[in-house]
Design an enzyme around this catalytic site. Structure first.
Site, PDB file in Angstrom:
ATOM      1  N   GLY A 105      -8.354 -15.610  -6.813  1.00 34.32           N
ATOM      2  CA  GLY A 105      -9.601 -14.940  -7.174  1.00 34.32           C
ATOM      3  C   GLY A 105     -10.017 -13.952  -6.104  1.00 34.32           C
ATOM      4  O   GLY A 105      -9.350 -13.789  -5.078  1.00 34.32           O
ATOM      5  N   SER A 152      -6.101  -6.906  -4.990  1.00 36.56           N
ATOM      6  CA  SER A 152      -5.420  -6.100  -6.011  1.00 36.56           C
ATOM      7  C   SER A 152      -6.318  -5.789  -7.195  1.00 36.56           C
ATOM      8  O   SER A 152      -6.045  -4.854  -7.952  1.00 36.56           O
ATOM      9  CB  SER A 152      -4.162  -6.838  -6.500  1.00 36.56           C
ATOM     10  OG  SER A 152      -4.510  -8.086  -7.067  1.00 36.56           O
ATOM     11  N   GLU A 153      -7.391  -6.550  -7.381  1.00 36.87           N
ATOM     12  CA  GLU A 153      -8.306  -6.309  -8.506  1.00 36.87           C
ATOM     13  C   GLU A 153      -9.522  -5.492  -8.077  1.00 36.87           C
ATOM     14  O   GLU A 153     -10.569  -5.536  -8.731  1.00 36.87           O
ATOM     15  CB  GLU A 153      -8.767  -7.649  -9.102  1.00 36.87           C
ATOM     16  CG  GLU A 153      -7.645  -8.555  -9.582  1.00 36.87           C
ATOM     17  CD  GLU A 153      -6.906  -8.026 -10.799  1.00 36.87           C
ATOM     18  OE1 GLU A 153      -7.147  -6.864 -11.198  1.00 36.87           O
ATOM     19  OE2 GLU A 153      -6.075  -8.780 -11.338  1.00 36.87           O
TER      20      GLU A 153
END
Length: 488
Positions: A105, A152-153
């Site tokens: 997350g 990465s998000e």
């Protein structure tokens, strides 16, 4: 301070645009997807903005004059140290609560001046993360600073902050039940009134796109729309945002709690009864106002009288035990005990682990609350009041949304006499009260009918949860959870 010419290097199929700045580096991010050497979509944190690259390529082909990209702004020092530490602490709590596993997350928060946001670094374990490994990304140009790649998000976080000015913190995770539903590309419908905390009549599921891509962020934004603040991500997980890190974590827990209850309700083979659109519209307004009151209450200066100190501590212990027993989640439960002239009840909006005796609210027999300036009683205080009115032996009341009780209540089913221990609730079944708005006297009226005027000690509440009472805190907890702990 800056070299005005940006140089590019290739690392594992990712082009990193870097301006050397002494001991610190500044990178510019691309919101567009990029293909890796293998041809598959890859997470492209750290690439130059595609629109600038494309413009330069077109200029070279046409022979027209090219322009150097503007130099990035000076890098900020390691600022907002306390906020960075709060990001780390919230990530660790996210893992402890089971909302997230490992580093899958990510979490971010907007900096106070609104110029950018702080986000967790890619691939860094939360237990060992330091404030230097929380990455700052500017919202003006998409620059980030430091030796660590952002998550990465990062695109989803960036786009939420750009599209939703009310977003102060964004949380993305892969909680078990949210992901189970997302794997079926199903959202969470209006099977429970708390679905409205996400801002609409459902918690939708965004269409699938590869992780770390702009396509995924675009799908998320489409599902969020102008109202939602929590969505599932097909074959992936969930993302939500709120006004603070604490609130974002609460909303993530609430979304996972609802997903778990919905999955359990489906697992019985029945179909949950969905609340009508007009009721969900009403609930969205009510819950938004309640959340504002809860935020105010959690930071209010408490100057309540400390009469009944031992009983106040008992209420706190009961609340915290409910969490340990997993019969409540987040702020969704409440506990009370009878005292002379009324009862003491847990407050609205204060996390149970932060409760102090001053937070516990006294409510007199007429329903007037005295919890100190700005601290209201739990939203379901009327249910507690009504139990004490109809059940003279009731010494303690708990209200919660335990997973299995809520799953049955969503189908408006009772607990029949399938087991001899059903009789401990006082009759041949544990009835389910008719649905009523959580902030109304009608909910109490239905509960009293289901309890047969106090002859029964427990009731389910349609599309809501359960409530029970007994002659002591220990026995009330035992009744609420089952027979896995000894009464005292």
């Amino acid at each position: 301070q800056f070299c005005p010419k940006l140089s590019a290097r290739e690392e594992d199929g990712v082009c990193v645009c870097q301006a050397a700045v002494g001991p610190m580096s500044c990178f510019r991010l691309s919101r567009c997807s990029r293909r890796s050497r293998s041809g598959a979509e890859s997470p492209t944190a750290g690439t130059p903005l595609a629109k600038h690259v494309a413009r330069d390529e077109e200029s070279e082909e046409s022979g027209s004059e090219t322009h150097e990209p503007a130099p990035p702004p000076p890098p900020p020092p390691i600022s907002h140290a306390e906020l960075r530490q709060e990001v780390i602490d919230t990530c660790r709590k996210m893992n402890r609560l089971g909302i997230n596993q490992g580093t899958s997350g990510n979490l971010s928060c907007r900096v106070p001046d609104g110029s950018g946001f702080l986000i967790t670094a890619s691939g860094v374990a939360y237990d060992s993360m330091t404030v230097e490994q929380v990455v700052y990304i500017s919202l003006d140009g998409g620059y980030y600073y430091g030796a660590f790649l952002p998550s990465s998000e990062w695109r989803m976080h960036y786009d939420v902050y750009m599209q939703r000015p009310d977003a102060r913190a964004v949380l993305h995770a892969h909680p078990t039940h949210c992901t189970a539903l997302a794997a079926q590309r199903r959202g969470i419908p209006a099977f429970h009134y708390m679905v409205a905390v996400a801002g609409g009549k459902e918690i939708p599921c965004a269409e699938y796109a590869s992780f770390g891509t702009q396509e995924l962020s675009d799908a998320m934004l489409k599902s969020l729309g102008p109202l939602h603040n929590s969505v599932l991500l097909a074959n992936h997980g969930m993302v939500c945002f709120s006004g603070s890190l604490q609130e974002a974590l609460w909303l993530a827990c609430e979304t996972e709690c609802l997903a778990r209850q919905y999955v359990l309700s489906l697992s019985t083979g029945g179909t949950p009864t969905l609340l009508p659109d007009e009721e969900m519209d009403t609930l969205a307004t009510q819950l938004s106002a309640m959340r504002r009151r809860a935020v105010e209450a959690s930071s209010a200066k408490v100057e309540a009288s400390l009469k009944f100190l031992q009983e106040r501590r008992s209420v706190i212990e009961t609340c915290q035990t409910m969490v340990q027993m997993d019969i409540t989640t987040g702020l969704s439960g409440s506990a009370s005990c009878r005292v002379e002239g009324g009862f003491l009840i847990s407050p609205l909006g204060v996390p149970f682990e932060r409760l102090s005796p001053e937070h516990i609210v006294f409510v007199d027999a007429a329903g007037a609350a005295d919890g100190g300036e700005g601290v209201p009683p739990a939203s379901e205080w009327r249910l507690h009041r009504d139990v004490y009115r109809i059940a003279p032996d009731a010494a303690t009341v708990i209200h919660c949304r335990s997973a299995y009780c809520t799953a049955l209540a969503a189908q408006r089913r009772c607990i029949p006499s399938f087991h001899y221990m059903v009789g401990v609730a006082g009759d041949k079944e544990v009835s389910c009260a008719d649905y009523a708005n959580f902030d109304s006297d009608d909910l109490g009226a239905g509960m009293m009918e289901a309890m047969r005027g106090g002859a029964r000690k427990a009731a389910l509440l349609a599309n809501h949860g359960m409530i029970c009472w007994h002659i002591s805190p220990g026995k009330t907890l035992w009744l609420g959870e089952g027979d896995s702990i000894p009464p005292r």
